[in-house]
Design a protein around this motif. Structure first.
Motif, PDB file in Angstrom:
ATOM      1  N   PRO A  24       0.807  -1.218   0.000  1.00  0.00           N
ATOM      2  CA  PRO A  24       0.000   0.000   0.000  1.00  0.00           C
ATOM      3  C   PRO A  24       0.842   1.271   0.000  1.00  0.00           C
ATOM      4  CG  PRO A  24       0.178  -0.840   2.232  1.00  0.00           C
ATOM      5  CD  PRO A  24       0.969  -1.775   1.362  1.00  0.00           C
ATOM      6  N   SER A  25       0.253   2.344  -0.531  1.00  0.00           N
ATOM      7  CA  SER A  25       0.757   3.684  -0.208  1.00  0.00           C
ATOM      8  C   SER A  25      -0.447   4.527   0.198  1.00  0.00           C
ATOM      9  CB  SER A  25       1.543   4.300  -1.357  1.00  0.00           C
ATOM     10  OG  SER A  25       0.731   4.489  -2.465  1.00  0.00           O
ATOM     11  N   GLY A  37       1.114  14.588   6.853  1.00  0.00           N
ATOM     12  CA  GLY A  37       1.787  14.195   5.607  1.00  0.00           C
ATOM     13  C   GLY A  37       3.141  13.551   5.836  1.00  0.00           C
ATOM     14  N   ASP A  38       3.893  14.047   6.842  1.00  0.00           N
ATOM     15  CA  ASP A  38       5.204  13.446   7.133  1.00  0.00           C
ATOM     16  C   ASP A  38       5.051  12.007   7.604  1.00  0.00           C
ATOM     17  OD1 ASP A  38       6.484  15.764   6.458  1.00  0.00           O
ATOM     18  OD2 ASP A  38       6.710  16.490   8.516  1.00  0.00           O
ATOM     19  N   ALA A  39       4.002  11.757   8.388  1.00  0.00           N
ATOM     20  CA  ALA A  39       3.745  10.397   8.881  1.00  0.00           C
ATOM     21  C   ALA A  39       3.468   9.459   7.712  1.00  0.00           C
ATOM     22  CB  ALA A  39       2.572  10.399   9.851  1.00  0.00           C
ATOM     23  N   ILE A  51       5.615   6.098   6.501  1.00  0.00           N
ATOM     24  CA  ILE A  51       4.950   4.780   6.411  1.00  0.00           C
ATOM     25  C   ILE A  51       5.034   4.250   4.972  1.00  0.00           C
ATOM     26  CG2 ILE A  51       2.706   3.610   6.595  1.00  0.00           C
ATOM     27  CD1 ILE A  51       2.149   5.635   8.978  1.00  0.00           C
ATOM     28  N   ASN A  52       4.829   5.129   3.988  1.00  0.00           N
ATOM     29  CA  ASN A  52       4.943   4.714   2.579  1.00  0.00           C
ATOM     30  C   ASN A  52       6.349   4.223   2.260  1.00  0.00           C
ATOM     31  OD1 ASN A  52       2.297   5.392   2.175  1.00  0.00           O
ATOM     32  ND2 ASN A  52       2.721   7.357   1.208  1.00  0.00           N
ATOM     33  N   ASN A  53       7.360   4.925   2.787  1.00  0.00           N
ATOM     34  CA  ASN A  53       8.745   4.491   2.565  1.00  0.00           C
ATOM     35  C   ASN A  53       8.986   3.110   3.162  1.00  0.00           C
ATOM     36  OD1 ASN A  53       9.498   6.764   1.190  1.00  0.00           O
ATOM     37  ND2 ASN A  53      10.303   7.843   2.982  1.00  0.00           N
ATOM     38  N   HIS A  54       8.402   2.871   4.339  1.00  0.00           N
ATOM     39  CA  HIS A  54       8.548   1.564   4.994  1.00  0.00           C
ATOM     40  C   HIS A  54       8.062   0.447   4.078  1.00  0.00           C
ATOM     41  CE1 HIS A  54       8.023  -1.693   7.902  1.00  0.00           C
ATOM     42  NE2 HIS A  54       6.760  -1.756   7.527  1.00  0.00           N
ATOM     43  N   HIS A  62       3.360 -28.478  -0.502  1.00  0.00           N
ATOM     44  CA  HIS A  62       2.589 -27.235  -0.437  1.00  0.00           C
ATOM     45  C   HIS A  62       3.494 -26.092  -0.011  1.00  0.00           C
ATOM     46  CE1 HIS A  62       2.697 -28.062   3.847  1.00  0.00           C
ATOM     47  NE2 HIS A  62       2.004 -29.174   3.683  1.00  0.00           N
ATOM     48  N   GLY A  63       2.982 -24.892  -0.191  1.00  0.00           N
ATOM     49  CA  GLY A  63       3.747 -23.701   0.162  1.00  0.00           C
ATOM     50  C   GLY A  63       3.558 -23.324   1.621  1.00  0.00           C
ATOM     51  N   GLN A  64       4.099 -22.164   1.962  1.00  0.00           N
ATOM     52  CA  GLN A  64       4.007 -21.670   3.336  1.00  0.00           C
ATOM     53  C   GLN A  64       3.558 -20.213   3.306  1.00  0.00           C
ATOM     54  OE1 GLN A  64       7.711 -21.048   5.417  1.00  0.00           O
ATOM     55  NE2 GLN A  64       6.784 -21.374   7.416  1.00  0.00           N
ATOM     56  N   THR A  65       2.642 -19.883   4.210  1.00  0.00           N
ATOM     57  CA  THR A  65       2.193 -18.498   4.349  1.00  0.00           C
ATOM     58  C   THR A  65       2.672 -17.949   5.686  1.00  0.00           C
ATOM     59  OG1 THR A  65       0.227 -18.901   2.998  1.00  0.00           O
ATOM     60  CG2 THR A  65       0.183 -16.960   4.413  1.00  0.00           C
ATOM     61  N   ILE A  66       3.285 -16.771   5.652  1.00  0.00           N
ATOM     62  CA  ILE A  66       3.666 -16.067   6.883  1.00  0.00           C
ATOM     63  C   ILE A  66       2.904 -14.745   6.915  1.00  0.00           C
ATOM     64  CG2 ILE A  66       5.532 -14.904   8.109  1.00  0.00           C
ATOM     65  CD1 ILE A  66       7.408 -17.065   7.000  1.00  0.00           C
ATOM     66  N   ARG A  67       2.272 -14.470   8.038  1.00  0.00           N
ATOM     67  CA  ARG A  67       1.485 -13.236   8.185  1.00  0.00           C
ATOM     68  C   ARG A  67       2.243 -12.239   9.058  1.00  0.00           C
ATOM     69  NH1 ARG A  67      -4.754 -13.740   9.374  1.00  0.00           N
ATOM     70  NH2 ARG A  67      -4.595 -14.219   7.146  1.00  0.00           N
ATOM     71  N   THR A  68       2.212 -10.988   8.643  1.00  0.00           N
ATOM     72  CA  THR A  68       2.694  -9.876   9.466  1.00  0.00           C
ATOM     73  C   THR A  68       1.573  -8.840   9.511  1.00  0.00           C
ATOM     74  OG1 THR A  68       3.711  -8.856   7.525  1.00  0.00           O
ATOM     75  CG2 THR A  68       5.143 -10.210   8.925  1.00  0.00           C
ATOM     76  N   SER A  69       1.639  -7.925  10.455  1.00  0.00           N
ATOM     77  CA  SER A  69       0.556  -6.935  10.549  1.00  0.00           C
ATOM     78  C   SER A  69       1.081  -5.649  11.167  1.00  0.00           C
ATOM     79  CB  SER A  69      -0.599  -7.490  11.388  1.00  0.00           C
ATOM     80  OG  SER A  69      -0.132  -7.962  12.631  1.00  0.00           O
ATOM     81  N   ASP A  70       0.387  -4.565  10.861  1.00  0.00           N
ATOM     82  CA  ASP A  70       0.721  -3.247  11.406  1.00  0.00           C
ATOM     83  C   ASP A  70      -0.565  -2.489  11.685  1.00  0.00           C
ATOM     84  OD1 ASP A  70       3.686  -3.287  10.907  1.00  0.00           O
ATOM     85  OD2 ASP A  70       3.023  -3.367   8.821  1.00  0.00           O
ATOM     86  N   THR A  71      -0.566  -1.754  12.777  1.00  0.00           N
ATOM     87  CA  THR A  71      -1.640  -0.793  13.058  1.00  0.00           C
ATOM     88  C   THR A  71      -0.954   0.555  13.265  1.00  0.00           C
ATOM     89  OG1 THR A  71      -3.032  -2.514  14.033  1.00  0.00           O
ATOM     90  CG2 THR A  71      -3.558  -0.228  14.595  1.00  0.00           C
ATOM     91  N   TRP A  72      -1.302   1.526  12.424  1.00  0.00           N
ATOM     92  CA  TRP A  72      -0.576   2.799  12.366  1.00  0.00           C
ATOM     93  C   TRP A  72      -1.407   3.952  12.905  1.00  0.00           C
ATOM     94  CZ3 TRP A  72       4.424   2.459  11.114  1.00  0.00           C
ATOM     95  CH2 TRP A  72       4.855   1.421  10.266  1.00  0.00           C
ATOM     96  N   ASP A  73      -0.720   4.859  13.574  1.00  0.00           N
ATOM     97  CA  ASP A  73      -1.290   6.149  13.953  1.00  0.00           C
ATOM     98  C   ASP A  73      -0.742   7.188  12.968  1.00  0.00           C
ATOM     99  OD1 ASP A  73      -1.908   8.627  15.007  1.00  0.00           O
ATOM    100  OD2 ASP A  73      -1.537   8.040  17.084  1.00  0.00           O
ATOM    101  N   PHE A  74      -1.598   7.704  12.110  1.00  0.00           N
ATOM    102  CA  PHE A  74      -1.159   8.638  11.077  1.00  0.00           C
ATOM    103  C   PHE A  74      -0.981  10.063  11.611  1.00  0.00           C
ATOM    104  CE2 PHE A  74      -1.902   5.183   8.259  1.00  0.00           C
ATOM    105  CZ  PHE A  74      -1.118   5.442   7.141  1.00  0.00           C
TER     106      PHE A  74
END
Length: 214
Positions: A29-30, A37-39, A43-46, A112-124
């Motif tokens: 995502p972006s 805007g700086d936030a 986050i977009n760069n990440h 079969h393949g493998q799925t790894i999940r990661t997650s983020d909750t952001w304060d903009f």
């Protein structure tokens, strides 16, 4: 107020001789935001850097493995194409808070393949991640309640489907618990576990629903 989300994609199919041995599709995502805007820029760069890093791993490491396997005289034909798929899902986007998870699926031969999940909750407002402890108190008493709630959810599911969790799921719920493995939905925190943590491959990534006020 909320964030506007655009999906970016990196994708390619790579060949050894004329055999397609490796294919990848990485979505990320972006954000544009009215909060800070700086936030959103940080986050977009990440996410952009993470996508580039994942693409580099695929093009170097996974492609090299796939090409080496395709060279092997006894490898199956047609060759089972190695795959890297990265897909994100927005689960909450209200005010200056956005939550999402990303599933990275890798197939590198085998059953079969493998799925790894990661997650983020952001304060903009700040550009910082919201931690589970910001939403749900991680005290010994509340962790005990969380454990009991997850055990109850497992018990209910086992009534409908025997064998979808390992027999020692109670201790595994504790041993493999990761405070970063969560995302939010309206009025709810979802705690998830990786494949094989507490259940067989066929169960997927188990999720547990914890009502919260935030």
């Amino acid at each position: 107020m909320m964030q506007t989300i655009t999906t970016n994609t990196l994708e390619d199919t790579m060949y050894y001789k004329e055999i397609p041995v490796f294919t990848y599709k990485i979505t990320y995502p972006s954000f544009t935001t009215t909060c800070n805007g700086d936030a959103s820029e940080s986050i977009n760069n990440h996410y952009a850097q993470l996508a580039q890093k994942t693409q580099g791993y695929g093009r170097k490491v996974l492609y090299a493995q796939a090409a080496a396997d395709a060279k092997y005289p006894k490898s199956p034909r047609p060759f089972p194409t190695y795959t890297l798929d990265v897909l994100y899902q927005i689960t909450y986007n209200t005010g200056c808070i956005t939550s999402l998870y990303t599933d990275t699926y890798t197939y590198a031969g085998g059953a079969h393949g493998q799925t790894i999940r990661t997650s983020d909750t952001w304060d903009f407002n700040t550009g910082k991640r919201i931690r589970l402890s910001d939403i749900y108190p991680l005290t010994p008493a509340s962790l005990y309640q969380l454990q009991k709630s997850m055990e109850e959810q497992v018990k209910e599911r086992l009534k409908a489907n025997q064998g979808i969790y390992f027999e020692d799921y109670r201790s595994l719920l504790q041993d493999t618990f990761n405070a970063n493995s969560f995302y939010i939905q309206p009025g709810m925190v979802i705690i998830y576990y990786q494949q094989y943590d507490i259940a067989p491959y066929s169960t997927g990534l188990p999720e547990f629903y914890i009502p919260v006020n935030f």
